[in-house]
Design a protein around this motif. Structure first.
Motif, PDB file in Angstrom:
ATOM      1  N   GLN A 130       0.847  -1.182   0.000  1.00  0.00           N
ATOM      2  CA  GLN A 130       0.000   0.000   0.000  1.00  0.00           C
ATOM      3  C   GLN A 130       0.889   1.241   0.000  1.00  0.00           C
ATOM      4  N   LEU A 168      -2.846   3.871  -2.552  1.00  0.00           N
ATOM      5  CA  LEU A 168      -2.972   2.873  -3.604  1.00  0.00           C
ATOM      6  C   LEU A 168      -2.704   1.493  -3.018  1.00  0.00           C
ATOM      7  N   VAL A 225      -1.564  -2.083  -4.315  1.00  0.00           N
ATOM      8  CA  VAL A 225      -0.899  -2.564  -5.521  1.00  0.00           C
ATOM      9  C   VAL A 225      -1.153  -4.052  -5.733  1.00  0.00           C
ATOM     10  N   GLN A 262       0.276  -6.497  -8.119  1.00  0.00           N
ATOM     11  CA  GLN A 262       1.349  -6.631  -9.102  1.00  0.00           C
ATOM     12  C   GLN A 262       1.362  -8.028  -9.705  1.00  0.00           C
ATOM     13  N   ALA A 304      -0.828  -0.598 -16.879  1.00  0.00           N
ATOM     14  CA  ALA A 304      -1.276  -0.337 -15.504  1.00  0.00           C
ATOM     15  C   ALA A 304      -2.671   0.271 -15.565  1.00  0.00           C
ATOM     16  N   LEU A 308      -5.597   2.118 -12.930  1.00  0.00           N
ATOM     17  CA  LEU A 308      -6.088   2.617 -11.651  1.00  0.00           C
ATOM     18  C   LEU A 308      -7.560   2.236 -11.554  1.00  0.00           C
ATOM     19  N   THR A 320      -0.788  -4.522 -14.142  1.00  0.00           N
ATOM     20  CA  THR A 320      -0.516  -4.050 -12.791  1.00  0.00           C
ATOM     21  C   THR A 320      -1.673  -3.146 -12.394  1.00  0.00           C
ATOM     22  N   PHE A 332      -3.931  -0.939  -9.590  1.00  0.00           N
ATOM     23  CA  PHE A 332      -3.810  -0.119  -8.390  1.00  0.00           C
ATOM     24  C   PHE A 332      -5.218   0.258  -7.930  1.00  0.00           C
ATOM     25  N   ALA A 382      -2.915  10.065  -7.920  1.00  0.00           N
ATOM     26  CA  ALA A 382      -2.711   8.632  -8.138  1.00  0.00           C
ATOM     27  C   ALA A 382      -2.129   8.350  -9.525  1.00  0.00           C
ATOM     28  N   ILE A 394       1.514   6.656 -10.157  1.00  0.00           N
ATOM     29  CA  ILE A 394       1.726   5.444 -10.949  1.00  0.00           C
ATOM     30  C   ILE A 394       2.747   5.700 -12.048  1.00  0.00           C
ATOM     31  N   TYR A 419       7.727  -0.867 -11.423  1.00  0.00           N
ATOM     32  CA  TYR A 419       6.739  -1.933 -11.630  1.00  0.00           C
ATOM     33  C   TYR A 419       6.683  -2.447 -13.065  1.00  0.00           C
TER      34      TYR A 419
END
Length: 315
Positions: free
Chosen positions: A36, A70, A72, A74, A82, A84, A113, A115, A139, A143, A150
């Motif tokens: 987090q 966030l 995560v 992964q 990625a 959100l 990935t 979030f 956010a 990222i 990441y």
């Protein structure tokens, strides 16, 4: 050419719907093994007075947010994309359990990935009702700033929102240049523009006759001016720089009228922005990934295909 799909028969997407946030009957909890990341390690804008403890219900509904952050998810084999993920809840709570957590788990299983966003709620003693928009902008910047760590392509960062979370995703995608807060560090010099967006049974318009949602009351109060309603109506903020957009909603949505998606689709087409819209005959509201076997359970597969065709997700 832009396409509008009316899904009449039920389509199955068992891969994603088999992934759940919790076992039936088991209390929801944020997975302890997930990283987090605080959005505001210092100098959080519009911080309010005393904060009560954060509360998470047995079903994964969050309120009393004091530390926006966030979560995560992964992937073991990241594909460079990625997303959100933003749950709804009328800007009064955040529905992790049925929306963002199962969706983030599904995305993670697909190599994305993901979030999850825990954002401040406007009626929880902050100095401004803009706090959700501040957190969402931050956010995206966060990222993008963490992309190397990441394995993320900085040009393949999307946002996916449900209900009021769809409104938050829409405002983030249309007003990415709006200075919702004063910069607090170097991260705030990074672009806050998502590269693509998915809006699932979204709240879009704050204008009549679609101005009866709890989301509107949370952000604008009970007697907003027309100017305020326009300023927070996503369809009125669409411009030539809005990212490609995916829309999914049901005709029988009792919370956010389906006209919200139609208005957004029209605004995007008028601005020549790529858009794909899927309108299901049934499904109601708040379906998350969608119950296995339901019409609406088709949307994750349709979304994945759209993102792949748009060039933001490796096949």
């Amino acid at each position: 050419m832009m396409r509008v799909f009316i899904i009449i028969t039920a389509l199955l997407f068992s891969t994603c719907t088999s992934i759940s946030a919790q076992i039936k009957g088991q209390k929801f909890s944020i997975q302890s093994n997930l990283e987090q990341i605080d959005l505001w390690p210092s100098h959080m804008p519009n911080a309010g007075g005393n904060r009560s403890s954060e509360l998470i219900s047995d079903k994964g509904s969050v309120r009393n947010v004091s530390t926006p952050r966030l979560i995560v998810h992964q992937s073991q084999h990241p594909n460079g994309t990625a997303i959100l993920v933003i749950s709804g809840g009328g800007y009064a709570h955040i529905e992790l359990g049925k929306e963002s957590t199962p969706t983030a788990n599904w995305l993670q299983s697909e190599g994305v990935t993901a979030f999850e966003l825990i954002y401040r709620l406007p009626q929880e003693n902050w100095k401004s009702t803009d706090v959700p928009f501040e957190d969402a902008q931050r956010a995206i910047r966060m990222i993008r700033n963490l992309s190397k760590q990441y394995g993320i392509d900085q040009n393949k960062i999307g946002v996916l929102g449900f209900s009021a979370g769809g409104h938050l995703a829409g405002i983030t995608s249309t007003l990415f240049d709006k200075k919702f807060y004063k910069p607090v560090d170097k991260i705030d010099s990074i672009s806050a523009k998502p590269d693509f967006e998915g809006l699932i049974y979204p709240v879009i318009s704050m204008l009549s006759p679609n101005n009866k949602t709890h989301a509107q009351k949370s952000i604008l109060g009970t007697q907003p001016t027309t100017k305020q309603e326009i300023a927070f109506s996503v369809e009125r903020q669409v411009n030539k720089n809005t990212p490609p957009t995916f829309l999914a909603q049901a005709l029988d949505d009792p919370i956010s009228p389906v006209d919200n998606s139609y208005l957004m689709d029209k605004a995007l087409k008028n601005a020549n922005i790529p858009v794909e819209m899927h309108i299901f005959q049934t499904g109601g509201h708040g379906w998350g990934l969608g119950k296995k076997g339901s019409e609406v359970s088709a949307w994750p597969g349709l979304f994945k295909t759209w993102v792949q065709k748009s060039g933001f997700w490796k096949n």
